[in-house]
Design an enzyme around this catalytic site. Sequence first.
Site, mmCIF file in Angstrom:
data_model
loop_
_atom_site.group_PDB
_atom_site.id
_atom_site.type_symbol
_atom_site.label_atom_id
_atom_site.label_comp_id
_atom_site.label_asym_id
_atom_site.label_seq_id
_atom_site.Cartn_x
_atom_site.Cartn_y
_atom_site.Cartn_z
ATOM 1 C CB CYS A 1 3.090 8.476 -0.831
ATOM 2 S SG CYS A 1 1.913 9.572 -0.390
ATOM 3 C CG ASP B 1 0.666 12.739 0.607
ATOM 4 O OD1 ASP B 1 -0.399 12.028 0.197
ATOM 5 O OD2 ASP B 1 1.170 12.578 1.984
ATOM 6 C CG HIS C 1 4.686 6.728 5.063
ATOM 7 N ND1 HIS C 1 4.947 5.451 5.282
ATOM 8 C CD2 HIS C 1 3.937 6.726 4.137
ATOM 9 C CE1 HIS C 1 4.200 4.725 4.530
ATOM 10 N NE2 HIS C 1 3.442 5.305 3.776
ATOM 11 N NE ARG D 1 -0.370 2.728 7.072
ATOM 12 C CZ ARG D 1 -0.382 3.099 5.886
ATOM 13 N NH1 ARG D 1 -1.671 3.221 5.395
ATOM 14 N NH2 ARG D 1 0.453 3.366 4.851
ATOM 15 C CD GLN E 1 5.693 6.010 0.009
ATOM 16 O OE1 GLN E 1 4.590 5.572 0.160
ATOM 17 N NE2 GLN E 1 6.005 6.126 -1.272
ATOM 18 N NE ARG F 1 5.856 2.115 0.579
ATOM 19 C CZ ARG F 1 5.056 2.033 1.577
ATOM 20 N NH1 ARG F 1 3.732 2.609 1.121
ATOM 21 N NH2 ARG F 1 5.129 1.882 2.598
HETATM 22 N N1 CP Z 1 1.762 5.155 0.381
HETATM 23 C C1 CP Z 1 0.917 4.284 1.231
HETATM 24 O O1 CP Z 1 1.368 4.204 2.425
HETATM 25 O O2 CP Z 1 -0.082 3.837 0.906
HETATM 26 P P1 CP Z 1 -1.245 2.805 1.605
HETATM 27 O O3 CP Z 1 -1.866 3.930 2.496
HETATM 28 O O4 CP Z 1 -2.008 2.274 0.671
HETATM 29 O O5 CP Z 1 -0.404 1.850 2.493
#
Ligand code: CP
Length: 332
Positions: free
Chosen positions: A270, A229, A133, A106, A136, A315
């Site tokens: 998300c 979002d 992403h 990430r 997701q 997830r």
């Molecule tokens: N939706 C998502 O990626 O959540 P986090 O940032 O908590 O990993």
Amino acid sequence: MNLKGRSFLKLLDYTPEEIRYLLDLSKDFKNKKKNNIEHTYLKGKNIVLLFEKTSTRTRCAFEVAGHDLGMGVTYLDPGSSQMGKKESIADTAKVLGRMYDGIEYRGFAQDNVEILSQNAGVPVWNGLTTEFHPTQMLADLMTMEESFGYLKGLNVVFCGDGRNNVANSLMVACAKMGLNFTLASPKELRPDPDLIEICENLASSNNTHINFTDDIMIATQDADVIYTDVWVSMGEPDAVWEERIKLLNKYQVNSKVMTNAKENAIFLHCLPSFHNLETTIGKDIYEKFGLKEMEVTDEVFSSNKSKVFDEAENRMHTIKAVMYATLGEKHE
Ligand code: CP
């Protein structure tokens, strides 16, 4: 279907059949987890999770999924490793690829995760970049399918910043899997034209459409799924809040917007979400700009149309499917 050895960097790299396979595998893993059926199929393997940005869902999903599959899991952030400061991404990839069977990343540019994948010699999974992403999206598709029983032909509307990684990825996911995608956003916040062109070509081969409008009521009138979002993404400076609030205030998902959609429409996000004043940033924005809720009202977030916690749970099941499929062992 053999995905062994493949990285999972963006949905554009995967065919609809491969994505279908990952969704079916996710369903299977969810069923196993719910029924306490052991599935330590990857015993003896080890994975490393590289996080240059904070996370709750993605980190925990990878950790629990890794443990459920029987693997050893290492978590690294920039504060406790050489990553980025003293060692290049390519060198980091070469080192970690000698020790681990798979790497999650990430961070910032999509190029970084692509460089990791080119140099690691083991599968690399994108846990969020500035552009995409993809893990997701698997959870989102799974949640939509659980809610409606099918995916093809659903009308999905994203309200908000159409340039962010979730909006980009949702447009790709819909175009690939035969769902209609509409973006409700100001013209300034539309996705990259090259990505739009790719998605329009994919959508036309599925006889579906991709629409853009700055009118949230037009966008949502036939919606099955309304998705939003946060208005400022991770990595963006605090200075953009004022401008973003001005641009996106009228794209808030509230009860008027949900009522405008189909009767059985669902709400997705998300997460994390600013739907009340129970966060530090939420309180700060309230003090500076007087907003008690931002991209979604607490009423919609807490309603029975909201599937955000199913989505968060999914997830884990979908990430497990990605790791299992790409690290690959046979099972009954
Ligand atoms: N939706 C998502 O990626 O959540 P986090 O940032 O908590 O990993």
